[in-house]
Scaffold this active site. Structure first.
Site, PDB file in Angstrom:
ATOM      1  N   GLU A  25     -55.425  90.925 -58.171  1.00  0.00           N
ATOM      2  CA  GLU A  25     -55.967  90.074 -57.108  1.00  0.00           C
ATOM      3  C   GLU A  25     -55.406  90.395 -55.718  1.00  0.00           C
ATOM      4  O   GLU A  25     -56.119  90.238 -54.718  1.00  0.00           O
ATOM      5  CB  GLU A  25     -55.798  88.594 -57.432  1.00  0.00           C
ATOM      6  CG  GLU A  25     -54.380  88.109 -57.582  1.00  0.00           C
ATOM      7  CD  GLU A  25     -54.346  86.592 -57.791  1.00  0.00           C
ATOM      8  OE1 GLU A  25     -54.874  85.874 -56.934  1.00  0.00           O
ATOM      9  OE2 GLU A  25     -53.788  86.131 -58.806  1.00  0.00           O
TER      10      GLU A  25
ATOM     11  N   SER B  44     -54.905  77.651 -54.113  1.00  0.00           N
ATOM     12  CA  SER B  44     -54.276  76.536 -54.831  1.00  0.00           C
ATOM     13  C   SER B  44     -52.780  76.574 -54.553  1.00  0.00           C
ATOM     14  O   SER B  44     -52.156  75.568 -54.266  1.00  0.00           O
ATOM     15  CB  SER B  44     -54.519  76.662 -56.334  1.00  0.00           C
ATOM     16  OG  SER B  44     -55.866  76.899 -56.605  1.00  0.00           O
TER      17      SER B  44
ATOM     18  N   SER C  49     -49.539  82.805 -51.453  1.00  0.00           N
ATOM     19  CA  SER C  49     -48.874  84.109 -51.548  1.00  0.00           C
ATOM     20  C   SER C  49     -48.742  84.686 -50.153  1.00  0.00           C
ATOM     21  O   SER C  49     -49.666  84.562 -49.346  1.00  0.00           O
ATOM     22  CB  SER C  49     -49.708  85.091 -52.382  1.00  0.00           C
ATOM     23  OG  SER C  49     -49.395  84.983 -53.735  1.00  0.00           O
TER      24      SER C  49
ATOM     25  N   ARG D 199     -45.643  92.015 -51.748  1.00  0.00           N
ATOM     26  CA  ARG D 199     -45.662  90.553 -51.756  1.00  0.00           C
ATOM     27  C   ARG D 199     -44.256  90.101 -51.390  1.00  0.00           C
ATOM     28  O   ARG D 199     -43.296  90.446 -52.072  1.00  0.00           O
ATOM     29  CB  ARG D 199     -46.041  90.034 -53.143  1.00  0.00           C
ATOM     30  CG  ARG D 199     -46.184  88.517 -53.199  1.00  0.00           C
ATOM     31  CD  ARG D 199     -46.613  88.057 -54.596  1.00  0.00           C
ATOM     32  NE  ARG D 199     -46.915  86.633 -54.625  1.00  0.00           N
ATOM     33  CZ  ARG D 199     -46.015  85.667 -54.743  1.00  0.00           C
ATOM     34  NH1 ARG D 199     -44.734  85.967 -54.827  1.00  0.00           N
ATOM     35  NH2 ARG D 199     -46.381  84.401 -54.758  1.00  0.00           N
TER      36      ARG D 199
HETATM   37  P1  ADP Z   1     -57.804  79.721 -55.686  1.00  0.00           P
HETATM   38  O1  ADP Z   1     -58.118  81.184 -55.805  1.00  0.00           O
HETATM   39  O2  ADP Z   1     -56.413  79.383 -56.110  1.00  0.00           O
HETATM   40  O3  ADP Z   1     -58.849  78.855 -56.303  1.00  0.00           O
HETATM   41  P2  ADP Z   1     -58.861  79.330 -52.952  1.00  0.00           P
HETATM   42  O4  ADP Z   1     -58.550  80.321 -51.893  1.00  0.00           O
HETATM   43  O5  ADP Z   1     -60.247  79.327 -53.478  1.00  0.00           O
HETATM   44  O6  ADP Z   1     -57.761  79.451 -54.108  1.00  0.00           O
HETATM   45  O7  ADP Z   1     -58.491  77.908 -52.359  1.00  0.00           O
HETATM   46  C1  ADP Z   1     -58.462  76.737 -53.138  1.00  0.00           C
HETATM   47  C2  ADP Z   1     -58.089  75.587 -52.221  1.00  0.00           C
HETATM   48  O8  ADP Z   1     -59.088  75.480 -51.208  1.00  0.00           O
HETATM   49  C3  ADP Z   1     -58.053  74.241 -52.882  1.00  0.00           C
HETATM   50  O9  ADP Z   1     -56.768  73.974 -53.405  1.00  0.00           O
HETATM   51  C4  ADP Z   1     -58.393  73.299 -51.747  1.00  0.00           C
HETATM   52  O10 ADP Z   1     -57.238  72.985 -50.996  1.00  0.00           O
HETATM   53  C5  ADP Z   1     -59.289  74.137 -50.856  1.00  0.00           C
HETATM   54  N1  ADP Z   1     -60.742  73.904 -50.991  1.00  0.00           N
HETATM   55  C6  ADP Z   1     -61.650  74.219 -50.030  1.00  0.00           C
HETATM   56  N2  ADP Z   1     -62.887  73.911 -50.429  1.00  0.00           N
HETATM   57  C7  ADP Z   1     -62.793  73.373 -51.662  1.00  0.00           C
HETATM   58  C8  ADP Z   1     -63.746  72.845 -52.583  1.00  0.00           C
HETATM   59  N3  ADP Z   1     -65.056  72.795 -52.298  1.00  0.00           N
HETATM   60  N4  ADP Z   1     -63.289  72.408 -53.777  1.00  0.00           N
HETATM   61  C9  ADP Z   1     -61.980  72.439 -54.080  1.00  0.00           C
HETATM   62  N5  ADP Z   1     -61.042  72.911 -53.234  1.00  0.00           N
HETATM   63  C10 ADP Z   1     -61.424  73.378 -52.040  1.00  0.00           C
END
Ligand code: ADP
Length: 432
Positions: free
Chosen positions: A135, A256, A259, A271
């Site tokens: 990733e 979530s 990094s 990293r």
């Molecule tokens: P991951 O790859 O860990 O899922 P993202 O870059 O997609 O990470 O970001 C997830 C974060 O984005 C969530 O923790 C929340 O803070 C935010 N977020 C933005 N839009 C949404 C959505 N529609 N649903 C849930 N979380 C969202």
């Protein structure tokens, strides 16, 4: 020409802890595809994806991010950006089966933790292999691809308005709402060194958090300046940034979790750090504290709240400024520090709690990013990830805090495609 492309259709999928991001390349000409049956399936998929902006209950195409007239693997076409909650993966697998996806391709390329977690489901239920890619490799590759192909519009920063009394945001006169933010939440400074964030795996940062007088002198001078500390960047304006020669730079990916990468060239990065206090923490705590259900709702609540009803300020402790170190009274000394009082708890609204949660998480990320930048001696810090989606409050707060606490040495940068770089890079890896 199109022969250089591997099997169609072209997807890059980033299956994150919260959201799955899908980049779909729609070739302009499908005539090269062999066989009428394949053509039919391909048309069905294309029509479904490009003819809708919402899929099922929770899938969304971010139409504003669409990139037309792109050349990929010798073929022209359009890049589409789609997302859905990872919790809905089963519905996506069912869809792939219903649309007869496996008649077109034997594999999809995928990245993110979910590429491992869901591999077996894809194999057993739709007869699709997942080509797995790392990733962070994908993230870096995606940033470089999208920025090169969208270079004059992709990267931006938030700048102090030319006239500091100006109340324009994005070139628009700011609404009453924005204006009230400026006055009510204009004191969101983080007391550097007064907090000891509990970040995972960042022991070297703890050191740099307290690495002696140098930084204090800088900050003291800075605070002693005629700098307006009642400012949190909320009236800052968006400006394009020329990212053509960006090295070295830091990437702070706020998903979530968080990094942090130091990038020295298109192929050389490491990293450097991370923290588990990320977008998931904001959303999780906000749901707990306010009973809200979605990220959009959480950000909207925050935009109407006042974190000073929740956070303890230096003046709440000192009765004024902490003069010896020139820390102004209106700096946050203790995030959520007021909530130990029953009366304060009763007075704090859902909006205030949401705002305090957003400010706490954002400033902690900004603080760790600054320490990484100092350790790595890097000045440009690019913030990405879906935490920044529809979240100008956090972007401006980050921009302001980076500038303020570094005496203008650090620059916070942002990219329009926010959360999609992993998925984009994944597609690039596949076409490589
Ligand atoms: P991951 O790859 O860990 O899922 P993202 O870059 O997609 O990470 O970001 C997830 C974060 O984005 C969530 O923790 C929340 O803070 C935010 N977020 C933005 N839009 C949404 C959505 N529609 N649903 C849930 N979380 C969202």
């Amino acid at each position: 020409e199109a022969e250089t492309l591997p099997s169609m259709p072209y997807f890059g999928m980033d299956i994150g802890g919260t959201l799955t991001k899908l980049v779909y390349f729609e070739p302009l000409d499908v005539s090269e595809v062999e066989g009428p049956e394949e053509k039919e399936t391909l048309r069905t998929i294309r029509k479904y994806l490009t003819g809708n902006v919402a899929y099922g209950k929770t899938g969304i195409r971010d139409v504003h991010l669409e990139m037309r007239n792109q050349k990929l693997g010798g073929c022209r076409g359009t890049l589409h950006f789609i997302r859905f909650p990872t919790s809905e993966m089963q519905a996506f697998i069912d869809l792939a089966r219903a649309k007869n996806f496996s008649s077109l391709a034997s594999a999809i390329c995928a990245t993110g933790g979910g590429a491992f977690k869901f591999e077996k489901d894809f194999q057993e239920q739709v007869n699709l292999q997942l080509h797995k890619y790392d990733e962070l490799d994908c993230l870096i590759r995606g940033i470089h691809f999208i920025d090169r192909h969208n270079y004059n519009v992709e990267c931006y920063y938030w700048a102090k308005p030319p006239d500091s009394n100006s109340q324009t945001v994005d070139g628009q006169p700011s609404s009453n709402l924005n204006h009230s933010h400026c006055s009510q939440s204009g004191k969101n400074h983080y007391v550097n060194g007064s907090s000891q964030p509990d970040h995972s795996g960042t022991s070297q940062l703890d050191q740099s958090n307290f690495n002696g007088s140098q930084q204090y002198i800088l900050e003291k001078d800075h605070l002693g300046d005629d700098c307006d500390s009642s400012h949190s960047g909320l009236d800052w304006v968006k400006k394009p940034f020329d990212f053509r020669n960006p090295y070295p730079y830091l990437v702070v990916n706020v998903g979530s979790g968080v990094s942090i990468l130091a990038v020295y060239s298109p192929t050389n990065y490491k990293r450097v750090s991370g923290t588990s206090l990320g977008g998931g923490t904001f959303l999780g705590l906000c749901c707990l504290l306010t009973g809200c259900e979605t990220f959009e709702e959480a950000v909207d609540l925050a935009s109407r709240g006042d974190n000073h009803k929740v956070d303890r300020l230096v003046q709440d402790i000192y009765g004024g400024d902490y003069r010896r170190f020139n820390l102004k009274g209106d700096l946050v000394a203790s995030s959520f520090g007021h909530m130990m009082s029953k009366q304060r708890r009763e007075e704090a609204t859902r909006e205030d709690l949401a705002k305090a949660t957003l400010v706490t998480i954002t400033n902690n990320i900004g603080s760790i990013a600054r320490m990484c930048a100092a350790t790595e001696k890097i000045e440009r810090v690019v913030f990405v990830g879906n935490f920044l989606r529809v979240n100008t409050i956090s972007m401006k707060l980050l921009a302001y805090a980076m500038d303020y606490w570094s005496y203008g040495a650090l620059k916070a940068l942002f990219l329009e495609h926010e959360g999609y770089f992993g998925a984009m890079g994944c597609l690039m890896e596949y076409l490589k």
